[in-house]
Design an enzyme around this catalytic site. Structure first.
Site, PDB file in Angstrom:
ATOM      1  N   LYS A   1     -40.834   4.839 -50.237  1.00  0.00           N
ATOM      2  CA  LYS A   1     -41.042   6.135 -50.896  1.00  0.00           C
ATOM      3  C   LYS A   1     -41.245   7.155 -49.786  1.00  0.00           C
ATOM      4  O   LYS A   1     -42.111   6.989 -48.932  1.00  0.00           O
ATOM      5  CB  LYS A   1     -42.296   6.095 -51.773  1.00  0.00           C
ATOM      6  CG  LYS A   1     -42.657   7.446 -52.381  1.00  0.00           C
ATOM      7  CD  LYS A   1     -44.036   7.461 -53.007  1.00  0.00           C
ATOM      8  CE  LYS A   1     -44.037   6.659 -54.270  1.00  0.00           C
ATOM      9  NZ  LYS A   1     -45.289   6.846 -55.036  1.00  0.00           N
TER      10      LYS A   1
ATOM     11  N   TYR B   1     -21.337  -7.358 -53.958  1.00  0.00           N
ATOM     12  CA  TYR B   1     -22.183  -6.214 -53.582  1.00  0.00           C
ATOM     13  C   TYR B   1     -22.406  -5.282 -54.763  1.00  0.00           C
ATOM     14  O   TYR B   1     -23.476  -4.692 -54.909  1.00  0.00           O
ATOM     15  CB  TYR B   1     -21.540  -5.363 -52.502  1.00  0.00           C
ATOM     16  CG  TYR B   1     -21.070  -6.030 -51.258  1.00  0.00           C
ATOM     17  CD1 TYR B   1     -20.096  -5.411 -50.475  1.00  0.00           C
ATOM     18  CD2 TYR B   1     -21.589  -7.238 -50.818  1.00  0.00           C
ATOM     19  CE1 TYR B   1     -19.642  -5.978 -49.299  1.00  0.00           C
ATOM     20  CE2 TYR B   1     -21.140  -7.810 -49.652  1.00  0.00           C
ATOM     21  CZ  TYR B   1     -20.159  -7.180 -48.889  1.00  0.00           C
ATOM     22  OH  TYR B   1     -19.716  -7.744 -47.740  1.00  0.00           O
TER      23      TYR B   1
ATOM     24  N   GLU C   1     -46.411  12.341 -59.810  1.00  0.00           N
ATOM     25  CA  GLU C   1     -45.294  11.665 -59.141  1.00  0.00           C
ATOM     26  C   GLU C   1     -44.242  11.231 -60.159  1.00  0.00           C
ATOM     27  O   GLU C   1     -43.042  11.312 -59.900  1.00  0.00           O
ATOM     28  CB  GLU C   1     -45.779  10.420 -58.405  1.00  0.00           C
ATOM     29  CG  GLU C   1     -46.676  10.673 -57.226  1.00  0.00           C
ATOM     30  CD  GLU C   1     -47.119   9.369 -56.601  1.00  0.00           C
ATOM     31  OE1 GLU C   1     -46.504   8.986 -55.585  1.00  0.00           O
ATOM     32  OE2 GLU C   1     -48.039   8.721 -57.132  1.00  0.00           O
TER      33      GLU C   1
ATOM     34  N   GLU D   1     -44.840  -2.203 -55.827  1.00  0.00           N
ATOM     35  CA  GLU D   1     -44.895  -3.661 -55.891  1.00  0.00           C
ATOM     36  C   GLU D   1     -44.221  -4.180 -57.149  1.00  0.00           C
ATOM     37  O   GLU D   1     -43.525  -5.202 -57.109  1.00  0.00           O
ATOM     38  CB  GLU D   1     -46.355  -4.143 -55.845  1.00  0.00           C
ATOM     39  CG  GLU D   1     -47.039  -3.933 -54.519  1.00  0.00           C
ATOM     40  CD  GLU D   1     -47.664  -2.555 -54.309  1.00  0.00           C
ATOM     41  OE1 GLU D   1     -48.435  -2.400 -53.358  1.00  0.00           O
ATOM     42  OE2 GLU D   1     -47.363  -1.606 -55.088  1.00  0.00           O
TER      43      GLU D   1
END
Length: 117
Positions: free
Chosen positions: A97, A53, A21, A72
């Site tokens: 994801k 922003y 990954e 996390e």
């Protein structure tokens, strides 16, 4: 008090528990909502009196560039920086994801975190 949200920020990044990954990368979506006191900005019409922003986006982009094994950790880094660097009372970050590597069909896996001052 009010809320400001950036929704659907899309990044190609290299987060994931498995080495493959982190080598191949994946598409991720970030959503950020902050709570802030922007009453003065609403009256004075001045950007300096609210949450910019562009700064929210810059923090998200910088955090997404550094590979992590766990989503996390990514949401914690992002929320912590926003709370530290911007005039917000609370921040909620969600990170998705797409097509996570599980033994079944899943459009996306999402991790969320809310931090308060």
């Amino acid at each position: 008090m009010g809320k400001i949200s950036l929704e659907g920020l899309t990044f190609y990044a290299y987060h994931g528990f498995y080495e493959r990954e982190r080598e191949l990368g994946n598409t991720f979506e970030v959503n950020i909502t902050v709570e802030a006191d922007f009453e003065k900005a609403a009256i004075d019409d001045e950007l300096a009196e609210t949450v910019d922003y562009e700064k929210l986006y810059a923090i998200a982009s910088e955090v997404m560039e550094v590979p992590s094994k766990l989503l996390e950790q990514v949401v914690h880094k992002m929320a912590s920086r926003i709370l530290k660097e911007l005039p917000v009372i609370s921040v909620e970050v969600s990170l998705s994801k797409f097509n996570p590597p599980i033994s079944g069909e899943c459009k996306k896996a999402t991790v969320s975190l809310c931090l308060r001052r």
